[in-house]
Design a protein around this motif. Structure first.
Motif, PDB file in Angstrom:
ATOM      1  N   VAL A  45       0.852  -1.202   0.000  1.00 41.47           N
ATOM      2  CA  VAL A  45       0.000   0.000   0.000  1.00 41.47           C
ATOM      3  C   VAL A  45       0.885   1.249   0.000  1.00 41.47           C
ATOM      4  O   VAL A  45       1.990   1.247   0.541  1.00 41.47           O
ATOM      5  N   GLY A  46       0.393   2.319  -0.644  1.00 41.84           N
ATOM      6  CA  GLY A  46       1.139   3.565  -0.678  1.00 41.84           C
ATOM      7  C   GLY A  46       1.368   4.108   0.722  1.00 41.84           C
ATOM      8  O   GLY A  46       0.563   3.905   1.632  1.00 41.84           O
ATOM      9  N   ARG A  47       2.473   4.793   0.917  1.00 39.29           N
ATOM     10  CA  ARG A  47       2.806   5.315   2.228  1.00 39.29           C
ATOM     11  C   ARG A  47       3.732   6.521   2.091  1.00 39.29           C
ATOM     12  O   ARG A  47       4.346   6.733   1.047  1.00 39.29           O
ATOM     13  N   THR A  48       3.831   7.286   3.167  1.00 41.49           N
ATOM     14  CA  THR A  48       4.808   8.368   3.255  1.00 41.49           C
ATOM     15  C   THR A  48       5.985   7.867   4.081  1.00 41.49           C
ATOM     16  O   THR A  48       5.810   7.382   5.200  1.00 41.49           O
ATOM     17  N   MET A  49       7.172   7.972   3.505  1.00 44.34           N
ATOM     18  CA  MET A  49       8.374   7.494   4.195  1.00 44.34           C
ATOM     19  C   MET A  49       9.347   8.658   4.402  1.00 44.34           C
ATOM     20  O   MET A  49       9.466   9.535   3.552  1.00 44.34           O
ATOM     21  N   THR A  50      10.019   8.640   5.532  1.00 44.51           N
ATOM     22  CA  THR A  50      11.024   9.658   5.844  1.00 44.51           C
ATOM     23  C   THR A  50      12.409   9.126   5.508  1.00 44.51           C
ATOM     24  O   THR A  50      12.791   8.044   5.961  1.00 44.51           O
ATOM     25  N   PHE A  51      13.146   9.880   4.690  1.00 44.45           N
ATOM     26  CA  PHE A  51      14.497   9.505   4.297  1.00 44.45           C
ATOM     27  C   PHE A  51      15.493  10.428   4.999  1.00 44.45           C
ATOM     28  O   PHE A  51      15.320  11.648   4.997  1.00 44.45           O
ATOM     29  N   ARG A  52      16.500   9.836   5.579  1.00 42.49           N
ATOM     30  CA  ARG A  52      17.514  10.601   6.331  1.00 42.49           C
ATOM     31  C   ARG A  52      18.892  10.324   5.723  1.00 42.49           C
ATOM     32  O   ARG A  52      19.557   9.355   6.090  1.00 42.49           O
ATOM     33  N   PRO A  53      19.332  11.155   4.797  1.00 43.19           N
ATOM     34  CA  PRO A  53      20.640  10.943   4.156  1.00 43.19           C
ATOM     35  C   PRO A  53      21.777  10.951   5.178  1.00 43.19           C
ATOM     36  O   PRO A  53      21.784  11.761   6.105  1.00 43.19           O
ATOM     37  N   GLU A  54      22.725  10.036   5.000  1.00 41.89           N
ATOM     38  CA  GLU A  54      23.886   9.991   5.892  1.00 41.89           C
ATOM     39  C   GLU A  54      24.825  11.162   5.639  1.00 41.89           C
ATOM     40  O   GLU A  54      25.508  11.635   6.541  1.00 41.89           O
ATOM     41  N   ARG A  55      24.870  11.640   4.407  1.00 45.97           N
ATOM     42  CA  ARG A  55      25.699  12.785   4.040  1.00 45.97           C
ATOM     43  C   ARG A  55      25.108  13.418   2.784  1.00 45.97           C
ATOM     44  O   ARG A  55      24.450  12.741   1.990  1.00 45.97           O
ATOM     45  N   PRO A  56      25.306  14.719   2.577  1.00 42.10           N
ATOM     46  CA  PRO A  56      24.772  15.379   1.376  1.00 42.10           C
ATOM     47  C   PRO A  56      25.386  14.761   0.118  1.00 42.10           C
ATOM     48  O   PRO A  56      26.595  14.612   0.025  1.00 42.10           O
ATOM     49  N   MET A  57      24.524  14.410  -0.831  1.00 39.23           N
ATOM     50  CA  MET A  57      25.012  13.787  -2.059  1.00 39.23           C
ATOM     51  C   MET A  57      24.158  14.221  -3.244  1.00 39.23           C
ATOM     52  O   MET A  57      23.017  14.657  -3.097  1.00 39.23           O
ATOM     53  N   ILE A  58      24.718  14.074  -4.433  1.00 47.21           N
ATOM     54  CA  ILE A  58      23.965  14.183  -5.681  1.00 47.21           C
ATOM     55  C   ILE A  58      23.613  12.759  -6.086  1.00 47.21           C
ATOM     56  O   ILE A  58      24.502  11.923  -6.288  1.00 47.21           O
ATOM     57  N   ILE A  59      22.309  12.491  -6.184  1.00 43.91           N
ATOM     58  CA  ILE A  59      21.835  11.128  -6.400  1.00 43.91           C
ATOM     59  C   ILE A  59      21.386  10.923  -7.842  1.00 43.91           C
ATOM     60  O   ILE A  59      20.639  11.726  -8.391  1.00 43.91           O
ATOM     61  N   SER A  60      21.857   9.835  -8.441  1.00 40.52           N
ATOM     62  CA  SER A  60      21.334   9.355  -9.720  1.00 40.52           C
ATOM     63  C   SER A  60      20.542   8.086  -9.423  1.00 40.52           C
ATOM     64  O   SER A  60      21.119   7.080  -9.001  1.00 40.52           O
ATOM     65  N   HIS A  61      19.231   8.153  -9.607  1.00 38.32           N
ATOM     66  CA  HIS A  61      18.338   7.038  -9.279  1.00 38.32           C
ATOM     67  C   HIS A  61      17.886   6.374 -10.576  1.00 38.32           C
ATOM     68  O   HIS A  61      17.233   7.005 -11.407  1.00 38.32           O
ATOM     69  N   PHE A  62      18.232   5.097 -10.733  1.00 39.58           N
ATOM     70  CA  PHE A  62      17.878   4.340 -11.927  1.00 39.58           C
ATOM     71  C   PHE A  62      16.767   3.350 -11.582  1.00 39.58           C
ATOM     72  O   PHE A  62      16.964   2.478 -10.728  1.00 39.58           O
ATOM     73  N   ARG A  63      15.630   3.469 -12.234  1.00 37.33           N
ATOM     74  CA  ARG A  63      14.519   2.533 -11.987  1.00 37.33           C
ATOM     75  C   ARG A  63      14.716   1.310 -12.876  1.00 37.33           C
ATOM     76  O   ARG A  63      14.538   1.373 -14.095  1.00 37.33           O
ATOM     77  N   LEU A  64      15.107   0.194 -12.281  1.00 38.59           N
ATOM     78  CA  LEU A  64      15.405  -1.018 -13.032  1.00 38.59           C
ATOM     79  C   LEU A  64      14.166  -1.865 -13.296  1.00 38.59           C
ATOM     80  O   LEU A  64      14.069  -2.535 -14.324  1.00 38.59           O
ATOM     81  N   GLN A  65      13.239  -1.855 -12.335  1.00 42.31           N
ATOM     82  CA  GLN A  65      12.012  -2.652 -12.476  1.00 42.31           C
ATOM     83  C   GLN A  65      10.877  -1.860 -11.855  1.00 42.31           C
ATOM     84  O   GLN A  65      10.975  -1.411 -10.712  1.00 42.31           O
ATOM     85  N   GLU A  66       9.796  -1.678 -12.602  1.00 46.21           N
ATOM     86  CA  GLU A  66       8.665  -0.885 -12.130  1.00 46.21           C
ATOM     87  C   GLU A  66       7.372  -1.607 -12.478  1.00 46.21           C
ATOM     88  O   GLU A  66       6.933  -1.609 -13.624  1.00 46.21           O
ATOM     89  N   PRO A  67       6.736  -2.280 -11.488  1.00 45.79           N
ATOM     90  CA  PRO A  67       5.531  -3.052 -11.774  1.00 45.79           C
ATOM     91  C   PRO A  67       4.290  -2.203 -12.022  1.00 45.79           C
ATOM     92  O   PRO A  67       3.372  -2.634 -12.716  1.00 45.79           O
ATOM     93  N   ALA A  68       4.242  -1.007 -11.442  1.00 47.28           N
ATOM     94  CA  ALA A  68       3.034  -0.185 -11.557  1.00 47.28           C
ATOM     95  C   ALA A  68       3.134   0.751 -12.750  1.00 47.28           C
ATOM     96  O   ALA A  68       4.196   1.277 -13.065  1.00 47.28           O
ATOM     97  N   SER A  69       2.006   0.957 -13.429  1.00 45.61           N
ATOM     98  CA  SER A  69       1.972   1.869 -14.573  1.00 45.61           C
ATOM     99  C   SER A  69       1.552   3.258 -14.114  1.00 45.61           C
ATOM    100  O   SER A  69       0.993   3.442 -13.040  1.00 45.61           O
ATOM    101  N   GLY A  70       1.828   4.254 -14.944  1.00 47.11           N
ATOM    102  CA  GLY A  70       1.404   5.616 -14.639  1.00 47.11           C
ATOM    103  C   GLY A  70       2.197   6.282 -13.536  1.00 47.11           C
ATOM    104  O   GLY A  70       1.731   7.235 -12.902  1.00 47.11           O
TER     105      GLY A  70
END
Length: 296
Positions: A45-70
């Protein structure tokens, strides 16, 4: 030349689950100025999650597998964003299927070492203010070379110091692939005589006021042209991005101040618009082939 310390390479595997059926498996490698992360998770189920980076970074996020459309990010797409302070993010449901991704994180200093004003993406990203929550401003499709590099990173054939060297080289290769993809031109550029006149007016303004901090949006408003045409048209007419041209003039002026007035490097760096003197020195050496202190 920078000598990275790969002796601090840390590798860990994490598994986390809760009563709702949420489950994530993660493999993480961190060293020097780079973080590498592979993860697969199920989120019923959808949710709100809190992310706490360990250190400031520039992130490149690659979606390798995505079951949901839209979804905002589809399978075989990537985004680039800054991650600094803790933030809340809406994580959409995956049902009973897994969503998997790979992330490359690099520090701001590492980005500056790779930076070139000839890249429209890198110029725009460098000037873009930090945002509280990651956005999809810098998004593009993955290409086959990216999938190959990600596979090679995961299955590095070395250990110890050599592994660190290998992972750093592959991380740079992957990031440059992204830069190339994000710099791809869009529609064919058509400039009217009025557009050309406005772009020359922008160049004249920069020639006179290059020391002032100005944004693409403010220059576009001043010239009466949209931001996309300003960026692509300026590059087409003058063989420089807007910020690349500003940087070039500032560095030329900095060289003159160092040669003729013997000003301290720190003062010249500040006048050239650099917050950190070592970033100025790196840019100066890229352009002129010597460090600023060698002129004094």
């Amino acid at each position: 030349m920078r000598q990275p310390d790969h002796s601090s390479l840390r590798e860990q595997k994490l598994v986390n689950r809760d009563q709702s059926g949420y489950e994530i498996e993660m493999q993480k490698t961190s060293f020097h100025q780079i973080d590498l992360k592979w993860a697969s998770y199920i989120n019923p189920v959808g949710r709100t999650m809190t992310f706490r980076p360990e250190r400031p970074m520039i992130i490149s996020h690659f979606r390798l597998q995505e079951p949901a459309s839209g979804q905002p990010l589809s399978e075989k797409q990537f985004i680039v964003y800054r991650e600094q302070a803790p933030y809340d993010l809406q994580v959409t449901a995956t049902g009973k299927h897994k969503r998997s991704f790979f992330e490359l994180g690099i520090s701001e200093d590492f980005f500056e070492q790779l930076f070139t004003p000839e890249s429209p993406f890198m110029n725009t990203f460098r000037e873009k203010p930090s945002e509280a929550v990651p956005t999809f401003t810098f998004k593009a499709p993955m290409v086959a070379a990216m999938e190959r590099i990600i596979h090679e990173i995961k299955h590095a054939p070395y250990t110890g110091h050599l592994k660190g060297l290998y992972l750093e080289a592959k991380s740079v290769e992957l990031f440059l692939q992204q830069v190339q993809q994000l710099d791809l031109p869009g529609r064919p550029l058509r400039l009217t005589p009025a557009d050309t006149e406005r772009l020359h007016a922008v160049k004249s303004y920069i020639d006179q006021y290059y020391g002032e901090v100005c944004s693409i949006s403010s220059l576009a408003r001043m010239a009466g042209i949209n931001q996309t045409k300003l960026k692509s048209g300026f590059k087409a007419l003058f063989s420089h991005t807007v910020f690349g041209y500003v940087s070039d003039i500032r560095l030329q002026q900095a060289k003159q101040l160092l040669q003729d007035q013997k000003m301290p490097v720190n003062e010249v760096a500040e006048l050239a618009g650099y917050k950190h003197p070592h970033h100025f020195s790196a840019a100066f050496k890229r352009k002129f082939g010597i460090l600023p202190r060698e002129l004094r």
